[in-house]
Scaffold this active site. Structure first.
Site, short mmCIF file in Angstrom:
data_model
loop_
_atom_site.label_atom_id
_atom_site.label_comp_id
_atom_site.label_asym_id
_atom_site.label_seq_id
_atom_site.Cartn_x
_atom_site.Cartn_y
_atom_site.Cartn_z
N SER A 145 -10.73 9.94 -82.05
CA SER A 145 -10.98 11.03 -82.98
C SER A 145 -9.79 11.99 -82.98
CB SER A 145 -12.25 11.79 -82.58
OG SER A 145 -13.38 10.93 -82.62
N TYR A 157 -4.59 10.86 -72.70
CA TYR A 157 -5.28 9.98 -73.65
C TYR A 157 -5.02 10.40 -75.10
CZ TYR A 157 -9.03 7.15 -75.67
OH TYR A 157 -9.74 6.24 -76.41
N LYS A 161 -2.82 8.14 -77.80
CA LYS A 161 -3.52 7.58 -78.95
C LYS A 161 -2.97 8.13 -80.27
CE LYS A 161 -6.74 4.73 -77.39
NZ LYS A 161 -6.88 3.34 -77.86
#
Length: 266
Positions: A145, A157, A161
């Site tokens: 998200s 993270y 991403k």
């Protein structure tokens, strides 16, 4: 003459969303090469799924995965970049006790970038010559998200991403005029997988199978011209026809909806 079966590579396929997607594609009639570094867990996947034990942190793994897939099935039609590392690998309770920016070590940063960003980029690079030669292919990358990319305690993270998401926007742009597409698929919330660690009541988390309806549409003929999009599985309304569900769950990949291209000379 019977139609030849298509082939999909799914990384991070030993558990969680990757396992669900590998099983789903196999049941849908694809030959599947299931990639993971956990060889024992891969071995529990049913035939005819082909287990391919590989660690995407190893630069030699990408060509080896492609060679193993071509050796087994002779073609590569779909790549699902799902393999990833979560912050629970650093600290199981990281959601309650955030890993602050200044606590991150160079070794941790390099590991997360290698698996979450470099892995999808290099895996895509390895399959592309075969897809371009065949004039057909789908690359689907699981990121996260957009809110997770900027939240407190999520340097490792979120930022890794975000790099993977950005790379898919570049790839989709580079692939314009070809029959190969690049899209992003995210669950839309905390999902019950080993990656999340101690993240609360697992019975209230999204299920890995939430990824399956948009995945099946993205690999279908109906999505042949869909590229440069991100889809949120939690927003996919299964009561609607797939094209309408895709409209409701989709948006431009990365930040293209707010991007302004830079002023350039000439």
């Amino acid at each position: 003459m019977p139609t030849q079966r298509k082939t999909a590579i799914v990384t991070g396929a030993a558990s969680g969303m990757g396992r669900a997607m590998a099983l789903c594609l196999s049941e849908a009639g694809f030959d599947v090469a299931a990639v993971d570094r956990n060889a024992a867990a891969l071995g529990t996947l049913p035939a005819p799924i082909k287990p391919v034990a590989a660690d995407l942190a190893d630069p030699a793994s990408f060509d080896a995965i492609v060679a193993a897939t071509l050796g087994a099935f002779g073609r590569i039609d779909v790549l699902v970049n799902n393999a990833g590392i979560g912050q629970a690998a650093i600290r199981d309770d990281q959601r309650r006790k955030p890993i602050r920016f200044w606590e991150v070590t160079p070794e941790q940063w390099n590991r997360f970038l290698t698996v979450n960003a470099t892995g999808p980029i290099m895996m895509s690079r390895a399959v592309l010559p075969h897809m371009l030669k065949a004039n057909s292919g789908r690359i689907i990358t699981v990121t996260t998200s957009l809110g997770t990319m900027v939240r407190e305690g999520y340097l490792l993270y979120g930022s890794s991403k975000a790099a993977a998401e950005s790379s898919m926007a570049v790839l989709a742009a580079d692939l314009k005029g070809t029959a190969v597409t690049a899209n992003v698929l995210v669950p839309g919330g905390v999902t019950d997988t080993p990656l999340v660690g101690d993240a609360g009541d697992r019975s209230k988390m999204l299920r890995p199978e939430i990824m399956l309806p948009p995945l099946l549409w993205l690999v279908s003929d109906d999505a042949a011209d869909v590229s440069g999009r991100r889809f949120i599985a939690a927003d996919w309304d299964v009561s609607l026809p797939a094209a309408q569900a895709a409209e409701g769950a989709g948006a431009p990949v990365a930040w293209l909806s707010i991007a302004r291209m830079p002023i350039e000379p000439g």
